[in-house]
Design a protein around this motif. Structure first.
Motif, PDB file in Angstrom:
ATOM      1  N   THR A   1       6.052  28.154  12.507  1.00 23.01           N
ATOM      2  CA  THR A   1       6.819  29.285  12.870  1.00 23.01           C
ATOM      3  C   THR A   1       6.504  30.620  12.485  1.00 23.01           C
ATOM      4  O   THR A   1       6.259  31.607  13.106  1.00 23.01           O
ATOM      5  CB  THR A   1       8.300  29.023  12.513  1.00 23.01           C
ATOM      6  N   ILE A   2       6.215  30.765  11.201  1.00 21.50           N
ATOM      7  CA  ILE A   2       5.731  31.838  10.616  1.00 21.50           C
ATOM      8  C   ILE A   2       4.435  32.357  11.253  1.00 21.50           C
ATOM      9  O   ILE A   2       4.435  33.493  11.696  1.00 21.50           O
ATOM     10  CB  ILE A   2       5.458  31.566   9.045  1.00 21.50           C
ATOM     11  N   ALA A   3       3.767  31.411  11.665  1.00 16.46           N
ATOM     12  CA  ALA A   3       2.487  31.762  12.398  1.00 16.46           C
ATOM     13  C   ALA A   3       2.661  32.525  13.589  1.00 16.46           C
ATOM     14  O   ALA A   3       1.804  33.285  14.181  1.00 16.46           O
ATOM     15  CB  ALA A   3       1.330  30.653  12.372  1.00 16.46           C
ATOM     16  N   ALA A   4       3.501  31.702  14.399  1.00 17.89           N
ATOM     17  CA  ALA A   4       3.842  31.955  15.807  1.00 17.89           C
ATOM     18  C   ALA A   4       4.603  33.461  15.922  1.00 17.89           C
ATOM     19  O   ALA A   4       4.205  34.341  16.780  1.00 17.89           O
ATOM     20  CB  ALA A   4       4.672  30.976  16.472  1.00 17.89           C
ATOM     21  N   LEU A   5       5.238  33.653  14.849  1.00 19.13           N
ATOM     22  CA  LEU A   5       6.040  35.169  14.660  1.00 19.13           C
ATOM     23  C   LEU A   5       5.035  36.101  14.468  1.00 19.13           C
ATOM     24  O   LEU A   5       5.068  37.163  14.983  1.00 19.13           O
ATOM     25  CB  LEU A   5       7.198  34.942  13.797  1.00 19.13           C
ATOM     26  N   GLU A   6       4.027  35.835  13.775  1.00 18.23           N
ATOM     27  CA  GLU A   6       3.081  36.770  13.243  1.00 18.23           C
ATOM     28  C   GLU A   6       2.065  37.133  14.284  1.00 18.23           C
ATOM     29  O   GLU A   6       1.719  38.362  14.702  1.00 18.23           O
ATOM     30  CB  GLU A   6       1.861  36.210  12.259  1.00 18.23           C
ATOM     31  N   VAL A   7       1.873  35.888  15.216  1.00 13.48           N
ATOM     32  CA  VAL A   7       1.040  36.419  16.661  1.00 13.48           C
ATOM     33  C   VAL A   7       1.776  36.958  17.535  1.00 13.48           C
ATOM     34  O   VAL A   7       1.410  37.997  18.128  1.00 13.48           O
ATOM     35  CB  VAL A   7       0.504  34.780  17.040  1.00 13.48           C
ATOM     36  N   LEU A   8       3.212  36.722  17.592  1.00 11.60           N
ATOM     37  CA  LEU A   8       3.847  37.462  18.461  1.00 11.60           C
ATOM     38  C   LEU A   8       3.929  38.849  18.085  1.00 11.60           C
ATOM     39  O   LEU A   8       4.019  39.761  18.936  1.00 11.60           O
ATOM     40  CB  LEU A   8       5.238  36.842  18.812  1.00 11.60           C
ATOM     41  N   ALA A   9       4.177  39.305  16.929  1.00 15.63           N
ATOM     42  CA  ALA A   9       4.155  40.469  16.212  1.00 15.63           C
ATOM     43  C   ALA A   9       3.056  41.361  16.742  1.00 15.63           C
ATOM     44  O   ALA A   9       2.978  42.534  17.217  1.00 15.63           O
ATOM     45  CB  ALA A   9       4.733  40.547  15.008  1.00 15.63           C
ATOM     46  N   ALA A  10       2.010  40.626  16.741  1.00 12.94           N
ATOM     47  CA  ALA A  10       0.681  41.335  16.870  1.00 12.94           C
ATOM     48  C   ALA A  10       0.417  41.690  18.222  1.00 12.94           C
ATOM     49  O   ALA A  10       0.184  42.960  18.693  1.00 12.94           O
ATOM     50  CB  ALA A  10      -0.518  40.470  16.627  1.00 12.94           C
ATOM     51  N   PHE A  11       1.080  41.038  19.262  1.00 10.71           N
ATOM     52  CA  PHE A  11       1.097  41.223  20.595  1.00 10.71           C
ATOM     53  C   PHE A  11       1.887  42.400  20.902  1.00 10.71           C
ATOM     54  O   PHE A  11       1.854  43.295  21.605  1.00 10.71           O
ATOM     55  CB  PHE A  11       1.253  40.099  21.542  1.00 10.71           C
ATOM     56  N   GLY A  12       3.238  42.485  20.300  1.00 10.26           N
ATOM     57  CA  GLY A  12       4.353  43.348  20.320  1.00 10.26           C
ATOM     58  C   GLY A  12       3.863  44.643  19.871  1.00 10.26           C
ATOM     59  O   GLY A  12       4.346  45.818  20.368  1.00 10.26           O
ATOM     60  N   LEU A  13       3.014  44.701  18.752  1.00 13.17           N
ATOM     61  CA  LEU A  13       2.571  46.027  18.387  1.00 13.17           C
ATOM     62  C   LEU A  13       1.552  46.767  19.417  1.00 13.17           C
ATOM     63  O   LEU A  13       1.688  48.037  19.427  1.00 13.17           O
ATOM     64  CB  LEU A  13       1.862  45.864  17.243  1.00 13.17           C
ATOM     65  N   ILE A  14       0.919  46.042  20.337  1.00  9.91           N
ATOM     66  CA  ILE A  14       0.070  46.499  21.300  1.00  9.91           C
ATOM     67  C   ILE A  14       0.406  46.628  22.663  1.00  9.91           C
ATOM     68  O   ILE A  14       0.292  47.566  23.467  1.00  9.91           O
ATOM     69  CB  ILE A  14      -1.330  45.886  21.009  1.00  9.91           C
ATOM     70  N   LEU A  15       0.801  45.549  23.271  1.00  9.58           N
ATOM     71  CA  LEU A  15       1.251  45.488  24.559  1.00  9.58           C
ATOM     72  C   LEU A  15       2.279  46.188  25.328  1.00  9.58           C
ATOM     73  O   LEU A  15       1.866  47.097  26.397  1.00  9.58           O
ATOM     74  CB  LEU A  15       1.273  43.737  25.180  1.00  9.58           C
ATOM     75  N   PRO A  16       3.300  46.162  24.703  1.00 15.13           N
ATOM     76  CA  PRO A  16       4.303  47.047  25.227  1.00 15.13           C
ATOM     77  C   PRO A  16       3.894  48.593  25.407  1.00 15.13           C
ATOM     78  O   PRO A  16       4.035  49.305  26.574  1.00 15.13           O
ATOM     79  CB  PRO A  16       5.448  46.882  24.547  1.00 15.13           C
ATOM     80  N   ALA A  17       3.026  48.936  24.292  1.00 19.01           N
ATOM     81  CA  ALA A  17       2.833  50.572  24.269  1.00 19.01           C
ATOM     82  C   ALA A  17       1.758  50.682  25.268  1.00 19.01           C
ATOM     83  O   ALA A  17       1.444  51.763  25.967  1.00 19.01           O
ATOM     84  CB  ALA A  17       2.436  50.735  22.837  1.00 19.01           C
ATOM     85  N   ALA A  18       0.726  49.784  25.358  1.00 21.17           N
ATOM     86  CA  ALA A  18      -0.358  49.875  25.875  1.00 21.17           C
ATOM     87  C   ALA A  18      -0.070  49.740  27.530  1.00 21.17           C
ATOM     88  O   ALA A  18      -0.716  50.618  28.483  1.00 21.17           O
ATOM     89  CB  ALA A  18      -1.429  48.927  25.833  1.00 21.17           C
ATOM     90  N   THR A  19       1.031  49.001  27.957  1.00 23.04           N
ATOM     91  CA  THR A  19       1.281  48.893  29.294  1.00 23.04           C
ATOM     92  C   THR A  19       2.348  49.884  29.874  1.00 23.04           C
ATOM     93  O   THR A  19       2.360  49.902  31.040  1.00 23.04           O
ATOM     94  CB  THR A  19       1.829  47.539  29.683  1.00 23.04           C
ATOM     95  N   GLY A  20       3.127  50.278  28.967  1.00 24.74           N
ATOM     96  CA  GLY A  20       4.327  51.288  29.170  1.00 24.74           C
ATOM     97  C   GLY A  20       5.348  50.571  29.493  1.00 24.74           C
ATOM     98  O   GLY A  20       6.318  51.215  30.179  1.00 24.74           O
ATOM     99  N   ILE A  21       5.412  49.093  29.420  1.00 21.18           N
ATOM    100  CA  ILE A  21       6.500  48.283  29.981  1.00 21.18           C
ATOM    101  C   ILE A  21       7.289  47.983  28.630  1.00 21.18           C
ATOM    102  O   ILE A  21       6.591  47.641  27.633  1.00 21.18           O
ATOM    103  CB  ILE A  21       6.166  47.101  30.487  1.00 21.18           C
ATOM    104  N   ALA A  22       8.594  48.283  28.725  1.00 22.64           N
ATOM    105  CA  ALA A  22       9.602  48.028  27.311  1.00 22.64           C
ATOM    106  C   ALA A  22       8.925  48.502  26.096  1.00 22.64           C
ATOM    107  O   ALA A  22       8.643  47.758  24.975  1.00 22.64           O
ATOM    108  CB  ALA A  22       9.795  46.544  27.485  1.00 22.64           C
ATOM    109  N   THR A  23       8.655  49.728  26.149  1.00 21.16           N
ATOM    110  CA  THR A  23       7.947  50.216  24.919  1.00 21.16           C
ATOM    111  C   THR A  23       8.835  50.196  23.727  1.00 21.16           C
ATOM    112  O   THR A  23       8.284  50.164  22.510  1.00 21.16           O
ATOM    113  CB  THR A  23       7.719  51.625  25.090  1.00 21.16           C
ATOM    114  N   ALA A  24      10.224  49.890  23.896  1.00 22.49           N
ATOM    115  CA  ALA A  24      10.985  49.934  22.433  1.00 22.49           C
ATOM    116  C   ALA A  24      10.439  48.648  21.748  1.00 22.49           C
ATOM    117  O   ALA A  24      10.850  48.622  20.672  1.00 22.49           O
ATOM    118  CB  ALA A  24      12.487  49.902  23.033  1.00 22.49           C
ATOM    119  N   LEU A  25       9.875  47.592  22.454  1.00 22.25           N
ATOM    120  CA  LEU A  25       9.463  46.618  21.715  1.00 22.25           C
ATOM    121  C   LEU A  25       8.409  46.806  20.382  1.00 22.25           C
ATOM    122  O   LEU A  25       8.367  46.107  19.615  1.00 22.25           O
ATOM    123  CB  LEU A  25       8.965  45.618  22.734  1.00 22.25           C
TER     124      LEU A  25
END
Length: 123
Positions: free
Chosen positions: A48-72
């Protein structure tokens, strides 16, 4: 400052992806051999900790890069900060001081990203 925050986001995302991906990719027993702290947690908790770390990695980049839900993006940084607080506590209880230092640096980077993206350099 925006470029600086992007660099921090990329570095923190890479660190979280490497840490979480490594724990997800190998069996719990192998993780527990290489990371002594993992023996204090169940296999499910480590995954679970590992999955949260991976999700956080995607959350740091993808919302900002796509402009979708940038508050994430700043929310992902807050999530990393919370994970790192837990890591600092875990490693400090086990007197694993080099790990505490690394976790404090990652915590500081996450706080800077959250501050910048929630505050003056929001999208």
């Amino acid at each position: 400052m925006n470029v600086f925050l992007w660099i921090l986001q990329a570095l923190l995302a890479a660190a979280m992806l490497a840490a979480g991906g490594g724990k997800l990719a190998q069996p719990y027993e192998k993780t527990a051999e290489s990371m002594a702290w993992a023996r204090s947690f169940s296999a499910g908790q480590v995954k679970t900790i590992a999955a949260l770390e991976v999700l956080a990695a995607f959350g740091l980049i993808l919302p900002a890069a796509t402009g979708i839900a940038t508050a994430l993006t700043p929310l992902a940084a807050v999530g990393v900060a919370l994970i790192m607080i837990g890591a600092v506590i875990t490693h400090a209880r086990r007197s694993e001081w080099p790990n505490v230092g690394v976790n404090i640096v990652l915590l500081a980077v996450a706080i800077v990203i959250a501050w910048g993206r929630f505050g003056p350099y929001a999208w």
